[in-house]
Design an enzyme around this catalytic site. Sequence first.
Site, PDB file in Angstrom:
ATOM      1  N   TYR A   1      54.786  38.297  31.095  1.00 23.19           N
ATOM      2  CA  TYR A   1      53.509  38.306  31.793  1.00 23.19           C
ATOM      3  C   TYR A   1      52.618  37.177  31.264  1.00 23.19           C
ATOM      4  O   TYR A   1      53.122  36.177  30.784  1.00 23.19           O
ATOM      5  CB  TYR A   1      52.860  39.715  31.753  1.00 23.19           C
TER       6      TYR A   1
ATOM      7  N   ARG B   1      45.474  33.795  44.502  1.00 30.46           N
ATOM      8  CA  ARG B   1      44.710  33.552  43.274  1.00 30.46           C
ATOM      9  C   ARG B   1      45.525  34.070  42.104  1.00 30.46           C
ATOM     10  O   ARG B   1      45.336  35.172  41.634  1.00 30.46           O
ATOM     11  CB  ARG B   1      43.346  34.243  43.356  1.00 30.46           C
TER      12      ARG B   1
ATOM     13  N   LYS C   1      54.698  42.310  36.739  1.00 27.20           N
ATOM     14  CA  LYS C   1      53.912  43.551  36.595  1.00 27.20           C
ATOM     15  C   LYS C   1      54.826  44.775  36.658  1.00 27.20           C
ATOM     16  O   LYS C   1      54.635  45.754  35.938  1.00 27.20           O
ATOM     17  CB  LYS C   1      52.856  43.633  37.700  1.00 27.20           C
TER      18      LYS C   1
ATOM     19  N   GLU D   1      47.506  42.766  43.945  1.00 24.44           N
ATOM     20  CA  GLU D   1      47.504  41.933  42.751  1.00 24.44           C
ATOM     21  C   GLU D   1      47.257  40.472  43.098  1.00 24.44           C
ATOM     22  O   GLU D   1      47.935  39.919  43.968  1.00 24.44           O
ATOM     23  CB  GLU D   1      48.902  42.092  42.123  1.00 24.44           C
ATOM     24  N   ASP D   2      46.298  39.874  42.424  1.00 26.13           N
ATOM     25  CA  ASP D   2      46.051  38.438  42.566  1.00 26.13           C
ATOM     26  C   ASP D   2      45.811  37.989  44.012  1.00 26.13           C
ATOM     27  O   ASP D   2      46.368  36.982  44.465  1.00 26.13           O
ATOM     28  CB  ASP D   2      47.172  37.628  41.890  1.00 26.13           C
TER      29      ASP D   2
ATOM     30  N   ASP E   1      44.544  45.859  40.750  1.00 26.16           N
ATOM     31  CA  ASP E   1      44.538  45.776  39.291  1.00 26.16           C
ATOM     32  C   ASP E   1      43.566  44.733  38.759  1.00 26.16           C
ATOM     33  O   ASP E   1      43.003  44.909  37.684  1.00 26.16           O
ATOM     34  CB  ASP E   1      45.949  45.487  38.772  1.00 26.16           C
ATOM     35  N   ASP E   2      43.361  43.648  39.506  1.00 24.19           N
ATOM     36  CA  ASP E   2      42.432  42.606  39.031  1.00 24.19           C
ATOM     37  C   ASP E   2      41.014  43.152  38.950  1.00 24.19           C
ATOM     38  O   ASP E   2      40.229  42.754  38.099  1.00 24.19           O
ATOM     39  CB  ASP E   2      42.425  41.400  39.969  1.00 24.19           C
TER      40      ASP E   2
ATOM     41  N   ASN F   1      42.313  33.790  31.799  1.00 22.63           N
ATOM     42  CA  ASN F   1      43.706  33.430  31.552  1.00 22.63           C
ATOM     43  C   ASN F   1      44.047  32.150  32.312  1.00 22.63           C
ATOM     44  O   ASN F   1      43.417  31.878  33.326  1.00 22.63           O
ATOM     45  CB  ASN F   1      44.637  34.541  32.070  1.00 22.63           C
TER      46      ASN F   1
ATOM     47  N   ASN G   1      44.785  43.106  27.417  1.00 20.43           N
ATOM     48  CA  ASN G   1      45.908  42.980  28.335  1.00 20.43           C
ATOM     49  C   ASN G   1      45.893  44.138  29.337  1.00 20.43           C
ATOM     50  O   ASN G   1      45.818  45.304  28.941  1.00 20.43           O
ATOM     51  CB  ASN G   1      47.186  43.043  27.497  1.00 20.43           C
TER      52      ASN G   1
HETATM   53  P1  NAD Z   1      37.657  35.184  40.867  1.00 16.01           P
HETATM   54  O1  NAD Z   1      38.150  33.938  41.477  1.00 16.01           O
HETATM   55  O2  NAD Z   1      37.497  36.387  41.712  1.00 16.01           O
HETATM   56  O3  NAD Z   1      36.239  34.894  40.170  1.00 16.01           O
HETATM   57  C1  NAD Z   1      35.974  33.777  39.360  1.00 16.01           C
HETATM   58  C2  NAD Z   1      34.472  33.618  39.243  1.00 16.01           C
HETATM   59  O4  NAD Z   1      34.185  32.593  38.298  1.00 16.01           O
HETATM   60  C3  NAD Z   1      33.785  33.223  40.545  1.00 16.01           C
HETATM   61  O5  NAD Z   1      32.593  33.936  40.669  1.00 16.01           O
HETATM   62  C4  NAD Z   1      33.464  31.755  40.335  1.00 16.01           C
HETATM   63  O6  NAD Z   1      32.322  31.352  41.055  1.00 16.01           O
HETATM   64  C5  NAD Z   1      33.183  31.744  38.863  1.00 16.01           C
HETATM   65  N1  NAD Z   1      33.273  30.399  38.312  1.00 16.01           N
HETATM   66  C6  NAD Z   1      34.144  29.436  38.617  1.00 16.01           C
HETATM   67  N2  NAD Z   1      33.837  28.312  37.936  1.00 16.01           N
HETATM   68  C7  NAD Z   1      32.766  28.593  37.185  1.00 16.01           C
HETATM   69  C8  NAD Z   1      31.987  27.846  36.299  1.00 16.01           C
HETATM   70  N3  NAD Z   1      32.244  26.574  36.086  1.00 16.01           N
HETATM   71  N4  NAD Z   1      30.947  28.459  35.701  1.00 16.01           N
HETATM   72  C9  NAD Z   1      30.663  29.751  35.954  1.00 16.01           C
HETATM   73  N5  NAD Z   1      31.367  30.504  36.809  1.00 16.01           N
HETATM   74  C10 NAD Z   1      32.403  29.923  37.411  1.00 16.01           C
HETATM   75  O7  NAD Z   1      38.636  35.484  39.664  1.00 16.01           O
HETATM   76  P2  NAD Z   1      38.767  36.854  38.831  1.00 16.01           P
HETATM   77  O8  NAD Z   1      39.825  37.718  39.396  1.00 16.01           O
HETATM   78  O9  NAD Z   1      37.424  37.446  38.656  1.00 16.01           O
HETATM   79  O10 NAD Z   1      39.327  36.312  37.452  1.00 16.01           O
HETATM   80  C11 NAD Z   1      38.543  35.445  36.659  1.00 16.01           C
HETATM   81  C12 NAD Z   1      39.270  35.199  35.353  1.00 16.01           C
HETATM   82  O11 NAD Z   1      39.431  36.417  34.649  1.00 16.01           O
HETATM   83  C13 NAD Z   1      40.659  34.596  35.525  1.00 16.01           C
HETATM   84  O12 NAD Z   1      40.835  33.553  34.610  1.00 16.01           O
HETATM   85  C14 NAD Z   1      41.573  35.714  35.180  1.00 16.01           C
HETATM   86  O13 NAD Z   1      42.762  35.272  34.557  1.00 16.01           O
HETATM   87  C15 NAD Z   1      40.752  36.514  34.201  1.00 16.01           C
HETATM   88  N6  NAD Z   1      41.189  37.911  34.153  1.00 16.01           N
HETATM   89  C16 NAD Z   1      41.465  38.452  32.933  1.00 16.01           C
HETATM   90  C17 NAD Z   1      41.921  39.740  32.849  1.00 16.01           C
HETATM   91  C18 NAD Z   1      42.197  40.340  31.505  1.00 16.01           C
HETATM   92  O14 NAD Z   1      41.881  39.755  30.526  1.00 16.01           O
HETATM   93  N7  NAD Z   1      42.766  41.504  31.405  1.00 16.01           N
HETATM   94  C19 NAD Z   1      42.123  40.479  33.994  1.00 16.01           C
HETATM   95  C20 NAD Z   1      41.807  39.913  35.242  1.00 16.01           C
HETATM   96  C21 NAD Z   1      41.331  38.618  35.302  1.00 16.01           C
END
Ligand code: NAD
Length: 553
Positions: free
Chosen positions: A105, A158, A176, A247-248, A270-271, A410, A454
């Site tokens: 993963y 995404r 997953k 997912e994603d 899950d996101d 990530n 995680n």
């Molecule tokens: P998303 O695309 O739905 O949201 C991303 C957000 O970040 C948007 O609001 C975007 O406008 C904002 N953004 C982009 N560039 C930016 C910048 N320069 N400054 C400020 N904000 C900015 O994505 P998501 O599903 O919300 O995921 C976001 C991140 O969180 C990803 O990197 C993902 O890997 C991570 N994530 C981590 C976990 C975990 O740790 N368990 C779980 C899910 C997602």
Amino acid sequence: MENYDAEKLQALTGHASPMDILHDPSQNKGVAFTHEERERLCLRGLLPPRPLSMEAQLERVKANFFSKPNNLEKYIFLTALQERNETLFYRFVRENIEQTLPIIYTPTVGEACQTYSQIFRRPQGMFISLEDRGHVRELLGNWEHKDVRVIVVTDGSRILGLGDQGANGMGIPVGKLALYTACAGIPPIHCLPITIDVGTNNEDLLNDPLYVGLQHKRVGGDDYDGLIEEFVQAVGDAFPRAMIQFEDFSNDNAFRLLDKYRNRVCAFNDDIQGTAAVALAGLLASLRITEGELKRQKFLFMGAGSAGFGIADLILLAMEQQGMPREEGLKRFRFMDSRGVVTRQRDDLTGRKGEFACDDAPEKDLEKVVESFQPTALIGVSGRGGAFYEEVVRAMARINQRPIIFALSNPTSKAECTAEQCYSWTEGRGVFASGSPFDPVTWQGKTFVPGQGNNAYCFPGIGLGVIMCQAKHVTDEMFLVAAQTLAEITDEADLNKGRVYPSLQDIRAVSLKTALAVIKVAEERGLAKTPLGENAEERTRSWMCSARYRSYV
Ligand code: NAD
């Protein structure tokens, strides 16, 4: 004329020829077939003569795995093992979970998706494309196993923090579901990874002659919605006991589809929801370190997308449980995105942004927002590596005795700050967690073990609970109890090292406890189609598969 009795083999294994047994990853044991089994299954001559134990096989796998020059090679090696000998694969993954999880993963799976067309060997899971409109039910009938209980589906729009990966996103549902088996013991036979291909807006893929998906721009609107609707209905028909995990999906579709389907079928995202449970668990465990109370915290989110709003929703639910009305709770949140603070004055308050917008003046500078809002917790879900720069983290440390800093984006390169930066800029006072793993950090003689938020800590156990009692829906309350369960399991020894999650070695026990908590909620709310009552633990334990070879003698 064969020398084997095809009927007898069929009765024993479901296969009519010895070679088919060796080619079936769920039955193949490779050289671990004993002399007696080789005799009985007519495998003599098809394997080298000396049987070896599973332990010996594991030694070989281990040596091979660790000798691979990079993580992508490790991924390819493990995928090949999974396709050859599933039992050995899961045993190896379970026994080496800390080393294998970052491969099967995040973060390596992201790299595997980016290079999917190049490293493609054999298809895993099912692909449903726009070209299949009107035939989705028929397609699902082509899947070999009929008792599917968990489907993980993506449209590749995404992938992690890596954007649109089109059909190459298949690595995600496959990964997953491997975690469902490795972490919660859900038998692989009940798992189905699916990628929905409606095209891609990724120019590199569109120009790549090896790309395996539809080579046109993404199709949206009614065509997109129609395909998803047909898919959901076809799943209900073909696999009535299946839970769907979205997912994603890109932010715009993720919430929309969740809202549309969460109360209609058994589905979750899950996101949004799984991430929320893991993040809330980390926050609750952090509060055991900072000795704070949830409803007194102030949260500043960098990133206003699926993960951020999902986490905020669940925190609000937890606050409500502690007696704080949602309206009050909302005041304790600020969101920033690429255009700065999400304020009511903005003209782009799409999706959930309107609900979380604040009355502050517009501001783009994170450090200034930290100074004015004075958050107790800074949460990075922006996908922007380095967004928590030194001045920001130092400001958090000035304002708080024990600042909570979660850099959840990530893969590792996208983390808002590294563990080392957090500990050094806060002089060892920061309570840190990340989305991708970081090595332990020694700062002025004290060693910190950064916790990795995680998603594997929560979704496998939640799914297990939902499946066991056949819950009609997956509710937010289930994610809340999952978070609370995980936070309680994290022990003092972990917290003393700064680690806000338990060791991944304990993941099966975590998943079982989570599943039991989810079953309890489902039963209390009248959502369980097959209530398990007092037998819940025993029934769940005995259903979980063990990654041991079955005996054929
Ligand atoms: P998303 O695309 O739905 O949201 C991303 C957000 O970040 C948007 O609001 C975007 O406008 C904002 N953004 C982009 N560039 C930016 C910048 N320069 N400054 C400020 N904000 C900015 O994505 P998501 O599903 O919300 O995921 C976001 C991140 O969180 C990803 O990197 C993902 O890997 C991570 N994530 C981590 C976990 C975990 O740790 N368990 C779980 C899910 C997602």
